[in-house]
Design a protein around this motif. Structure first.
Motif, PDB file in Angstrom:
ATOM      1  N   ASP A 191      27.688  47.503  45.754  1.00 42.15           N
ATOM      2  CA  ASP A 191      27.376  47.932  44.208  1.00 42.15           C
ATOM      3  C   ASP A 191      28.433  47.477  43.223  1.00 42.15           C
ATOM      4  O   ASP A 191      28.139  47.103  42.282  1.00 42.15           O
ATOM      5  CB  ASP A 191      27.043  49.442  44.189  1.00 42.15           C
ATOM      6  N   VAL A 192      29.742  47.821  43.940  1.00 35.29           N
ATOM      7  CA  VAL A 192      30.983  47.263  43.066  1.00 35.29           C
ATOM      8  C   VAL A 192      30.859  45.775  42.655  1.00 35.29           C
ATOM      9  O   VAL A 192      31.147  45.401  41.680  1.00 35.29           O
ATOM     10  CB  VAL A 192      32.103  48.098  43.486  1.00 35.29           C
ATOM     11  N   LEU A 193      30.666  45.132  43.969  1.00 33.50           N
ATOM     12  CA  LEU A 193      30.783  43.878  43.819  1.00 33.50           C
ATOM     13  C   LEU A 193      29.523  43.193  42.939  1.00 33.50           C
ATOM     14  O   LEU A 193      29.793  42.061  42.334  1.00 33.50           O
ATOM     15  CB  LEU A 193      30.882  43.292  45.050  1.00 33.50           C
ATOM     16  N   ALA A 194      28.423  43.847  42.968  1.00 37.86           N
ATOM     17  CA  ALA A 194      27.490  43.512  42.069  1.00 37.86           C
ATOM     18  C   ALA A 194      27.808  43.447  40.471  1.00 37.86           C
ATOM     19  O   ALA A 194      27.403  42.605  39.950  1.00 37.86           O
ATOM     20  CB  ALA A 194      26.231  44.387  42.348  1.00 37.86           C
ATOM     21  N   VAL A 195      28.767  44.566  40.288  1.00 39.79           N
ATOM     22  CA  VAL A 195      29.020  44.594  38.921  1.00 39.79           C
ATOM     23  C   VAL A 195      29.883  43.649  38.488  1.00 39.79           C
ATOM     24  O   VAL A 195      30.034  42.891  37.646  1.00 39.79           O
ATOM     25  CB  VAL A 195      29.687  46.019  38.810  1.00 39.79           C
ATOM     26  N   TYR A 196      30.920  43.051  39.494  1.00 37.91           N
ATOM     27  CA  TYR A 196      31.948  42.161  39.182  1.00 37.91           C
ATOM     28  C   TYR A 196      31.296  40.725  39.150  1.00 37.91           C
ATOM     29  O   TYR A 196      31.612  40.150  38.136  1.00 37.91           O
ATOM     30  CB  TYR A 196      32.866  41.922  40.662  1.00 37.91           C
ATOM     31  N   ARG A 203      39.143  36.349  42.952  1.00 42.69           N
ATOM     32  CA  ARG A 203      40.657  37.016  42.703  1.00 42.69           C
ATOM     33  C   ARG A 203      40.261  38.282  42.038  1.00 42.69           C
ATOM     34  O   ARG A 203      39.936  38.184  40.770  1.00 42.69           O
ATOM     35  CB  ARG A 203      41.184  36.168  41.973  1.00 42.69           C
ATOM     36  N   ILE A 204      40.702  39.508  42.367  1.00 41.52           N
ATOM     37  CA  ILE A 204      40.347  40.735  41.682  1.00 41.52           C
ATOM     38  C   ILE A 204      41.862  41.583  41.581  1.00 41.52           C
ATOM     39  O   ILE A 204      42.529  41.625  42.498  1.00 41.52           O
ATOM     40  CB  ILE A 204      39.605  41.715  42.650  1.00 41.52           C
ATOM     41  N   GLY A 205      41.951  41.888  40.139  1.00 39.97           N
ATOM     42  CA  GLY A 205      42.948  42.775  40.038  1.00 39.97           C
ATOM     43  C   GLY A 205      42.678  44.349  39.727  1.00 39.97           C
ATOM     44  O   GLY A 205      41.584  44.468  38.774  1.00 39.97           O
ATOM     45  N   ILE A 206      43.190  45.212  40.457  1.00 41.26           N
ATOM     46  CA  ILE A 206      42.558  46.610  40.431  1.00 41.26           C
ATOM     47  C   ILE A 206      43.888  47.388  39.660  1.00 41.26           C
ATOM     48  O   ILE A 206      44.854  47.249  40.254  1.00 41.26           O
ATOM     49  CB  ILE A 206      42.326  47.379  41.709  1.00 41.26           C
ATOM     50  N   VAL A 207      43.585  48.247  38.784  1.00 40.20           N
ATOM     51  CA  VAL A 207      44.706  49.006  38.129  1.00 40.20           C
ATOM     52  C   VAL A 207      44.409  50.720  38.390  1.00 40.20           C
ATOM     53  O   VAL A 207      43.391  51.016  38.028  1.00 40.20           O
ATOM     54  CB  VAL A 207      44.907  48.796  36.887  1.00 40.20           C
ATOM     55  N   CYS A 208      45.595  51.025  39.170  1.00 37.16           N
ATOM     56  CA  CYS A 208      45.461  52.495  39.569  1.00 37.16           C
ATOM     57  C   CYS A 208      46.327  53.422  38.196  1.00 37.16           C
ATOM     58  O   CYS A 208      47.476  52.898  38.210  1.00 37.16           O
ATOM     59  CB  CYS A 208      45.909  53.036  40.810  1.00 37.16           C
ATOM     60  N   GLY A 251      48.741  37.089  38.065  1.00 38.91           N
ATOM     61  CA  GLY A 251      47.597  37.155  39.126  1.00 38.91           C
ATOM     62  C   GLY A 251      46.338  36.208  38.836  1.00 38.91           C
ATOM     63  O   GLY A 251      45.471  35.879  39.626  1.00 38.91           O
ATOM     64  N   ASP A 252      46.080  35.807  37.424  1.00 39.06           N
ATOM     65  CA  ASP A 252      45.100  34.952  37.134  1.00 39.06           C
ATOM     66  C   ASP A 252      43.859  35.560  37.563  1.00 39.06           C
ATOM     67  O   ASP A 252      43.128  34.720  38.213  1.00 39.06           O
ATOM     68  CB  ASP A 252      45.301  33.656  37.560  1.00 39.06           C
ATOM     69  N   PHE A 253      43.421  36.621  37.385  1.00 41.28           N
ATOM     70  CA  PHE A 253      42.137  37.434  38.049  1.00 41.28           C
ATOM     71  C   PHE A 253      41.037  36.803  37.734  1.00 41.28           C
ATOM     72  O   PHE A 253      40.746  36.688  36.082  1.00 41.28           O
ATOM     73  CB  PHE A 253      42.322  38.776  38.097  1.00 41.28           C
ATOM     74  N   GLU A 254      39.964  36.664  38.282  1.00 45.57           N
ATOM     75  CA  GLU A 254      38.658  36.508  37.725  1.00 45.57           C
ATOM     76  C   GLU A 254      37.859  37.721  37.256  1.00 45.57           C
ATOM     77  O   GLU A 254      37.000  37.772  36.299  1.00 45.57           O
ATOM     78  CB  GLU A 254      37.846  36.107  38.985  1.00 45.57           C
ATOM     79  N   VAL A 255      38.288  38.886  37.653  1.00 46.52           N
ATOM     80  CA  VAL A 255      37.844  40.213  37.235  1.00 46.52           C
ATOM     81  C   VAL A 255      39.034  41.077  37.320  1.00 46.52           C
ATOM     82  O   VAL A 255      39.697  41.284  38.241  1.00 46.52           O
ATOM     83  CB  VAL A 255      36.634  40.721  37.840  1.00 46.52           C
ATOM     84  N   ALA A 274      38.787  42.995  53.382  1.00 48.20           N
ATOM     85  CA  ALA A 274      38.136  42.892  54.614  1.00 48.20           C
ATOM     86  C   ALA A 274      37.013  41.902  54.708  1.00 48.20           C
ATOM     87  O   ALA A 274      36.542  41.309  55.377  1.00 48.20           O
ATOM     88  CB  ALA A 274      37.797  43.996  55.437  1.00 48.20           C
ATOM     89  N   ARG A 275      36.664  41.984  53.343  1.00 50.43           N
ATOM     90  CA  ARG A 275      35.506  40.916  53.145  1.00 50.43           C
ATOM     91  C   ARG A 275      35.950  39.691  52.411  1.00 50.43           C
ATOM     92  O   ARG A 275      35.032  38.796  51.994  1.00 50.43           O
ATOM     93  CB  ARG A 275      34.442  41.709  52.404  1.00 50.43           C
ATOM     94  N   GLY A 276      37.076  39.335  52.669  1.00 44.06           N
ATOM     95  CA  GLY A 276      37.603  37.887  52.143  1.00 44.06           C
ATOM     96  C   GLY A 276      38.109  37.854  50.731  1.00 44.06           C
ATOM     97  O   GLY A 276      38.340  36.626  50.248  1.00 44.06           O
ATOM     98  N   HIS A 277      38.134  38.890  49.902  1.00 47.76           N
ATOM     99  CA  HIS A 277      38.408  38.888  48.594  1.00 47.76           C
ATOM    100  C   HIS A 277      39.870  38.929  48.385  1.00 47.76           C
ATOM    101  O   HIS A 277      40.668  39.490  49.278  1.00 47.76           O
ATOM    102  CB  HIS A 277      37.819  39.548  47.659  1.00 47.76           C
ATOM    103  N   GLU A 278      40.432  38.254  47.455  1.00 50.60           N
ATOM    104  CA  GLU A 278      41.991  38.121  47.104  1.00 50.60           C
ATOM    105  C   GLU A 278      42.061  39.428  46.201  1.00 50.60           C
ATOM    106  O   GLU A 278      41.805  39.371  45.085  1.00 50.60           O
ATOM    107  CB  GLU A 278      42.335  36.893  46.516  1.00 50.60           C
TER     108      GLU A 278
END
Length: 392
Positions: free
Chosen positions: A354-359, A2-7, A86-90, A30-34
């Motif tokens: 690379d971004v997912l590896a950081v997460y 579960r990912i929250g992104i802030v723009c 959102g209860d985001f994991e990151v 597209a890779r199955g993440h929320e």
């Protein structure tokens, strides 16, 4: 995950950060993440299902441009609600030092935070002066990403700490597969950018155009972007106005088709660029690129191996380089071949991994982080003191 992104910038005004956030979100989905994206947006703006609007933005001067950001009591309330629901994991915050949603989210958030820094600015008194206010938020960031070495340098020099460099991504195949349009082909130069923003460099290109047209009379300039067309034409002799075609705002599909069609894509930007996503898009489409020799552009173009460079703000140098390229089909073909190979390193298949590896790194060792307990400005913005475990 579960990912929250802030723009930080308004979703309804196109820009490099907004495009990066959009493409990253869609790649992750597209890779199955929320994924949920929080962004400023007018109430009437049609938003993708994964975007949550945080209210109308206001315009503020920032880094030689005008940024549309969102900061205030109502925004603070919406940020808190989005984070809680959102209860985001990151959480992935873009431009956390911009006075907008990213800063509000830093103050409100618990748990691991990843921040991406896009700005390149060699001397920012405002950023240095604001550091005491920014520091509590920046201390809560678990990992930092910079989109280029120049964005990383700005971060280090102004705010301390360091960051891993992960460039902006692009869907290379989307641009490579676009169909050229015949009416945009044949002796054409292309420019994409805001017409009325001087640092995008259209005035430099307009100043160079008479010399280009004297040497290559049939050349046309295609300009895509919003702004005052008549103001742009005022820099050009009246008899040459017919050689410039303004396309206005174009869709992503037409942008790709434009880049696939032109003989040379020109990026005459004069400064304030930390990366240069339009160069990556042009290379993906196979367009020979001619760009000002900004440090960030030179890095994207592999020091000039994947595209030609001219002296920044030098209209004569731009004109001479454009005339050479327009008259040399073999050189253009060589640049297309080199650029198409070089640009693969910016494809989302690499950048997204690379971004997912950081997460994964920050979530693996993360503990809960308490909301900031400081009062004053934070309290006035609606972040009341809440009980919670000590910051880890």
């Amino acid at each position: 995950m579960r990912i929250g992104i802030v723009c930080p910038y308004s979703w309804d005004v196109p820009g490099g950060v907004q495009f990066h956030v959009r493409d990253l979100a869609e790649h992750l989905i597209a890779r199955g993440h929320e994924v949920s994206v929080l962004a400023p947006a007018d109430e009437e703006t049609a938003l993708p299902p994964y975007v949550v609007g945080a209210g109308r933005a206001v315009s503020v001067p920032y880094n030689g441009s005008v940024a549309r950001v969102n900061l205030g009591l109502m925004s603070a309330s919406r940020v808190r609600r989005w984070v809680k629901e959102g209860d985001f994991e990151v959480l992935h915050i873009h431009e956390p030092v911009v006075p907008s949603l990213g800063l509000l989210t830093c103050w409100a958030a618990r748990g691991p935070i990843v921040a991406t820094f896009h700005t390149s600015n060699q001397r920012s008194r405002a950023m240095v002066a604001a550091y005491p206010i920014l520091q509590p938020a920046l201390e809560k960031i678990s990992a930092r990403i910079a989109v280029s070495e120049y964005a990383r340098r700005t971060l280090v020099e102004h705010l301390g700490g360091d960051a891993v460099v992960i460039p902006n991504g692009v869907d290379v195949d989307f641009f490579a597969a676009a169909e050229p349009r015949q009416e945009w082909s044949g002796g054409t130069l292309g420019f994409i950018g805001r017409i009325d923003e001087p640092r995008k460099g259209l005035p430099v290109l307009m100043k160079a155009l008479p010399a280009i047209l004297r040497a290559r009379p049939g050349t046309r300039l295609l300009v895509a972007g919003r702004g005052d067309e008549q103001e742009a034409l005022a820099l050009l002799p009246t008899e040459l106005h017919g050689q410039v075609e303004f396309l206005g705002m174009v869709s992503d599909e037409d942008k790709a088709r434009l880049l696939r069609s032109v003989d040379v894509y020109v990026a005459p930007n004069t400064g304030g660029e930390s990366f240069g996503i339009i160069l990556v898009e042009a290379l993906s489409a196979g367009a020979p690129v001619l760009a000002s020799d900004l440090d960030a552009f030179a890095q994207v173009l592999d020091g000039g191996a994947a595209g030609e460079l001219f002296a920044n703000e030098d209209a004569d140098a731009l004109a001479a380089a454009a005339v050479r390229l327009l008259g040399d089909a073999d050189r253009r073909a060589e640049l297309t071949k080199r650029g198409s190979a070089h640009v693969r390193r910016f494809d989302w298949s690499t950048v997204g991994a690379d971004v997912l590896a950081v997460y994964e790194t920050v979530t693996a060792g993360a503990g809960a982080v308490a909301p900031d307990d400081r009062v004053g400005l934070l309290g006035r913005l609606g972040f009341a003191r809440e009980p919670g475990p000590p910051a880890g």
